[in-house]
Design a protein around this motif. Structure first.
Motif, PDB file in Angstrom:
ATOM      1  N   ALA A 134       2.046 -14.547   5.680  1.00 24.63           N
ATOM      2  CA  ALA A 134       2.068 -13.277   6.393  1.00 24.63           C
ATOM      3  C   ALA A 134       3.055 -13.125   7.599  1.00 24.63           C
ATOM      4  O   ALA A 134       3.664 -12.017   7.427  1.00 24.63           O
ATOM      5  CB  ALA A 134       0.685 -12.789   6.693  1.00 24.63           C
ATOM      6  N   LEU A 135       3.037 -14.044   8.319  1.00 24.14           N
ATOM      7  CA  LEU A 135       3.991 -14.105   9.196  1.00 24.14           C
ATOM      8  C   LEU A 135       5.486 -14.191   8.991  1.00 24.14           C
ATOM      9  O   LEU A 135       6.264 -13.464   9.368  1.00 24.14           O
ATOM     10  CB  LEU A 135       3.590 -15.242  10.215  1.00 24.14           C
ATOM     11  CG  LEU A 135       2.472 -14.796  11.262  1.00 24.14           C
ATOM     12  CD1 LEU A 135       2.189 -16.120  12.028  1.00 24.14           C
ATOM     13  CD2 LEU A 135       2.389 -13.743  12.213  1.00 24.14           C
ATOM     14  N   HIS A 136       5.669 -14.907   7.966  1.00 24.38           N
ATOM     15  CA  HIS A 136       7.046 -14.985   7.510  1.00 24.38           C
ATOM     16  C   HIS A 136       7.496 -13.952   6.704  1.00 24.38           C
ATOM     17  O   HIS A 136       8.539 -13.432   6.710  1.00 24.38           O
ATOM     18  CB  HIS A 136       6.884 -16.129   6.166  1.00 24.38           C
ATOM     19  CG  HIS A 136       8.311 -16.162   5.552  1.00 24.38           C
ATOM     20  ND1 HIS A 136       8.348 -15.590   4.240  1.00 24.38           N
ATOM     21  CD2 HIS A 136       9.369 -17.149   5.871  1.00 24.38           C
ATOM     22  CE1 HIS A 136       9.688 -16.069   4.029  1.00 24.38           C
ATOM     23  NE2 HIS A 136      10.462 -16.868   4.891  1.00 24.38           N
ATOM     24  N   ASP A 137       6.400 -13.114   6.159  1.00 22.54           N
ATOM     25  CA  ASP A 137       6.825 -11.612   5.417  1.00 22.54           C
ATOM     26  C   ASP A 137       6.992 -10.392   6.480  1.00 22.54           C
ATOM     27  O   ASP A 137       7.225  -9.470   6.023  1.00 22.54           O
ATOM     28  CB  ASP A 137       5.800 -11.484   4.378  1.00 22.54           C
ATOM     29  CG  ASP A 137       5.832 -12.392   3.149  1.00 22.54           C
ATOM     30  OD1 ASP A 137       6.747 -13.200   3.071  1.00 22.54           O
ATOM     31  OD2 ASP A 137       4.699 -12.384   2.651  1.00 22.54           O
ATOM     32  N   GLY A 138       6.788 -10.720   7.681  1.00 23.28           N
ATOM     33  CA  GLY A 138       6.882  -9.751   8.630  1.00 23.28           C
ATOM     34  C   GLY A 138       5.440  -9.014   8.925  1.00 23.28           C
ATOM     35  O   GLY A 138       5.702  -7.873   9.508  1.00 23.28           O
ATOM     36  N   GLU A 139       4.320  -9.522   8.296  1.00 20.52           N
ATOM     37  CA  GLU A 139       3.230  -8.633   8.396  1.00 20.52           C
ATOM     38  C   GLU A 139       2.645  -8.497   9.996  1.00 20.52           C
ATOM     39  O   GLU A 139       3.115  -9.555  10.764  1.00 20.52           O
ATOM     40  CB  GLU A 139       1.924  -9.159   7.763  1.00 20.52           C
ATOM     41  CG  GLU A 139       2.227  -9.299   6.464  1.00 20.52           C
ATOM     42  CD  GLU A 139       1.956  -7.773   5.542  1.00 20.52           C
ATOM     43  OE1 GLU A 139       1.913  -6.938   6.223  1.00 20.52           O
ATOM     44  OE2 GLU A 139       2.513  -7.507   4.388  1.00 20.52           O
TER      45      GLU A 139
END
Length: 713
Positions: free
Chosen positions: A433-438
């Motif tokens: 999720a952090l990698h996806d910018g969430e």
């Protein structure tokens, strides 16, 4: 007195079975000794990967002589009855006694048995204990029919320095009949594999494989150590811990604390030698949880950290070899194996990030959550709907963040890394999720929505995490209640008790003012929308189950269960925060002298009312008539009860339970005075009835705060 030493040497026993096996073997032997009438002194058990060892001291040299007296039939009983008795005791008519009793002349047999030598009793007792070992899984080997956890190599059995006679049959006779204990192994039928009791054993599988003889426990321990075997489990653990700490501190590092892994590794080695290896730098961009889990699960390596707690590019392997001259080869071999393991993990890590986490949600439709409760995608939809209901009841909760968190919470279940390491579900979802910018709140909620998973696990406090975690657990509980798959006895395959405790902690530790009954009904409605057949009302039963878990949890915290029961018994309370506040106030009151005396007065009053109701055959009802009060104590008590009603109502409305309990404590003096000066069972019927109504009013007034009849002691 004699000392007994037993060692069962086998192939490697699974580490998870060793501690219980040692306890089981010890119990089987001591139970057998007790049944045989043999007393004993200290019992010491040991276990290593290859051996179960038991030392028992203080054994007598022989069983005690016994004398048993049995009464038979009358002397003039039918011949068949006499023959049956004589046959059962193994005597003839002239060997038994005839005795006069008040009921006639009876036959008595006095059976005297000479105690057998302990050395004669032990072999068969040992045989039975070996066969009775309750292994979770057993195996057969070669052509034998004997089953054990792993193939047995030898049985060392020494009593007072001399080996026991006999042995164990590992097969069947030529006629196909099982062969039991063999008093003399040399006389075993041809073709039967045997294992004789003896006084020899072996040391470390590779470092000291030659057999040697022992004479007793001290000699056994000393020779095993010389043969590179540390018999004592705690010593092996200490050697591992100290050795790892010394290696790490030499590099300015520390070992990641892992008691479970230490217990397991201790069961894998007989001669532990910690060694440090290096992790290739290419793998250090993989999340540390992945590296740690891979090393722990697959290789049983310990992780190494910096003083600040960051994972370091080193690991500790505990070798089972004294590799002074070949330690570099041992380390390099383990590094090579680890590279292969971590290459797989890095591949999954890189592959999983090629598509956003949100794109994986639809794939949850191909995963079955439960045959009767649908897919993981069905669960996600239910959790989203329920989390929205919860968020509406939690001040400050961001409904958009809660919804996004619920939508993505289970998506990492279809990723490669979680498929390889299921224990990382949630953890990997956060990274993706952090990698996806969430938003960070969403990422944390994905990680925390499984929590708390146990009494020692931290409880989420971020509102998005709390809402999703609570929805997830309530959905699971409601679903299994609807299909009737509840915990029974010690069986709880879906960890529903743990889910209930999680619900309690999420609500109580975060001070959520929610109606638990309403949330349960909303969770059940979510299932009914997807599967209309699941419509049974479950709120009351599930609420009772959660209430039982609450009692257990609070009892472990020192809160008396009867205090909780006294508040629960009022009914209609499903706000756990308010319920526990009331329980705390009740406990505080009952710890005071006023509270204890008031409770005694309550019991006295209710006992009188109950007795008189039974005598009259009708309940005491109606309000007391103040015009019938004949003594001042009656008037004072009536006024105190009226004042209590006035004080308690606003206190309860304001949830100031401490104030309500303080108001209740004011009843003590007028109640004591009433019982000291007033005779309840007066001669005049009207006066007696009026006083009973006054006593009943005490119970009613106190009953607005708690059901004091539930208080024990």
């Amino acid at each position: 007195m004699a000392d007994l030493l037993i060692e069962l040497l086998s192939e490697e026993i699974p580490a998870r079975m060793q501690a219980k096996a040692a306890a089981d073997f010890s119990k089987l032997m001591t139970d057998g000794l007790k049944e045989a009438g043999l007393t004993h002194g200290a019992v010491t058990s040991y276990v290593t990967p290859r051996r179960l060892t038991l030392a028992i001291d203080g054994l007598p040299l022989a069983q005690p002589d016994t004398r048993e007296e049995r009464r038979g039939p009358k002397a003039d009983a039918p011949e068949k009855a006499l023959a049956g008795f004589l046959g059962s005791v193994g005597m003839t008519l002239d060997q038994v006694e005839k005795r006069e009793t008040p009921k006639g002349t009876f036959l008595f047999a006095v059976i005297e048995r000479k105690g057998r030598a302990t050395a004669e009793v032990l072999p068969e007792l040992l045989y039975k204990a070996i066969l009775a070992m309750p292994w979770p899984k057993s195996m057969r080997w070669a052509r034998g029919q004997f089953a054990w956890v792993r193939p047995l190599h030898s049985i060392l059995a020494i009593l007072d320095g001399a080996p026991l006679k006999g042995g164990l049959a590992l097969g069947v006779s030529l006629e196909g009949k099982p062969v039991s204990f063999l008093p003399d192994v040399a006389e075993a039928p041809e073709g039967i594999a045997t294992l004789a009791f003896g006084n020899t054993t072996r040391g470390h599988r590779f470092l000291a494989p030659d057999p040697f003889t022992v004479t007793g426990l001290a000699d056994y321990v000393e020779k095993l150590r010389a043969a590179h075997v540390m018999l004592d489990r705690e010593e092996r653990k200490a050697v591992i811990s100290k050795g790892m700490a010394a290696i790490a501190s030499g590099e300015g590092l520390v070992i990641k604390d892992d008691p479970g892994l230490l217990e397991e590794v201790c069961g894998l080695v007989e001669w532990p030698v910690p060694m440090m290896g290096h992790i290739d730098k290419a793998f250090m961009d993989v999340p540390p949880e992945v590296l740690t889990t891979s090393m722990r699960s697959h290789q049983k390596y310990f992780s190494v950290e910096t003083a600040e707690g960051a994972l370091n590019a080193r690991f500790i392997v505990v070798s089972n070899m004294d590799a002074t001259d070949s330690s570099s080869r041992v380390v390099s071999g383990n590094e090579r194996v680890l590279r292969a393991r971590l290459s797989d993990a890095k591949f999954f890590w890189d592959q999983d990030r090629k598509a956003p986490l949100a794109s994986k949600v639809s794939s949850l439709g191909s995963r079955i959550f439960h045959a009767q409760l649908g897919t993981d995608l069905d669960k996600v939809e239910r959790v989203r709907a329920l989390a929205a209901v919860i968020a509406a009841s939690v001040p400050g909760a961001d409904t958009a963040l809660v919804d996004r968190s619920a939508e993505l919470a289970k998506a990492d279940l279809v990723t490669g890394l979680v498929g390889e390491f299921p224990e990382l579900q949630g953890v990997m979802g956060r990274y993706y999720a952090l990698h996806d910018g969430e938003p960070p709140e969403v990422a944390e909620a994905i990680r925390e929505h499984y929590s708390p998973v146990g009494p020692n696990d931290s409880c989420p406090s971020a509102l998005a995490s709390v809402c999703v975690a609570l929805a997830d657990k309530l959905d699971t509980l409601a679903g299994f209640w609807l299909i009737g798959d509840k915990p029974t006895g010690s069986k709880d395959p879906f960890a529903l008790r743990r889910a209930a405790l999680g619900v309690i902690r999420l609500i109580v530790e975060n001070g959520l003012r929610v109606s638990l009954t309403a949330l349960i009904e909303a969770a059940a409605q979510g299932h009914a929308h997807q599967r209309p057949a699941l419509k049974d009302p479950i709120a009351a039963d599930l609420m009772a189950f959660i209430g039982d878990r609450l009692k257990v949890q609070q009892r472990e915290k020192g809160v008396r269960h009867d205090h909780i029961e006294a508040v629960f018994a009022l009914g209609g309370e499903d706000d756990l925060v308010r319920l526990l506040a009331r329980v705390a106030a009740l406990s505080a009151l009952l710890e005071t002298e006023e509270g204890a005396n008031l409770l005694a007065a309550y019991r006295r009053a209710m006992n009188i009312v109950r007795i008189e109701e039974k005598k009259d055959g009708a309940p005491i009802s109606g309000a007391p008539d103040s015009t019938l009060y004949a003594q001042g104590e009656e008037t004072v008590l009536d006024a105190a009860l009226a004042a209590l009603d006035v004080a308690v109502a606003p206190a309860l409305a304001a949830e100031d339970f401490a104030a309500a309990m303080r108001a209740l404590a004011q009843l003590r003096a007028p109640v004591d005075a009433f019982f000291d000066q007033v005779t309840v069972n007066a001669d005049q019927s009207a006066l007696r009835t009026n006083r009973l109504r006054l006593l009943a009013r005490i119970g009613a007034a106190m009953g607005t705060l708690a059901d004091f009849s539930k208080i024990e002691g």
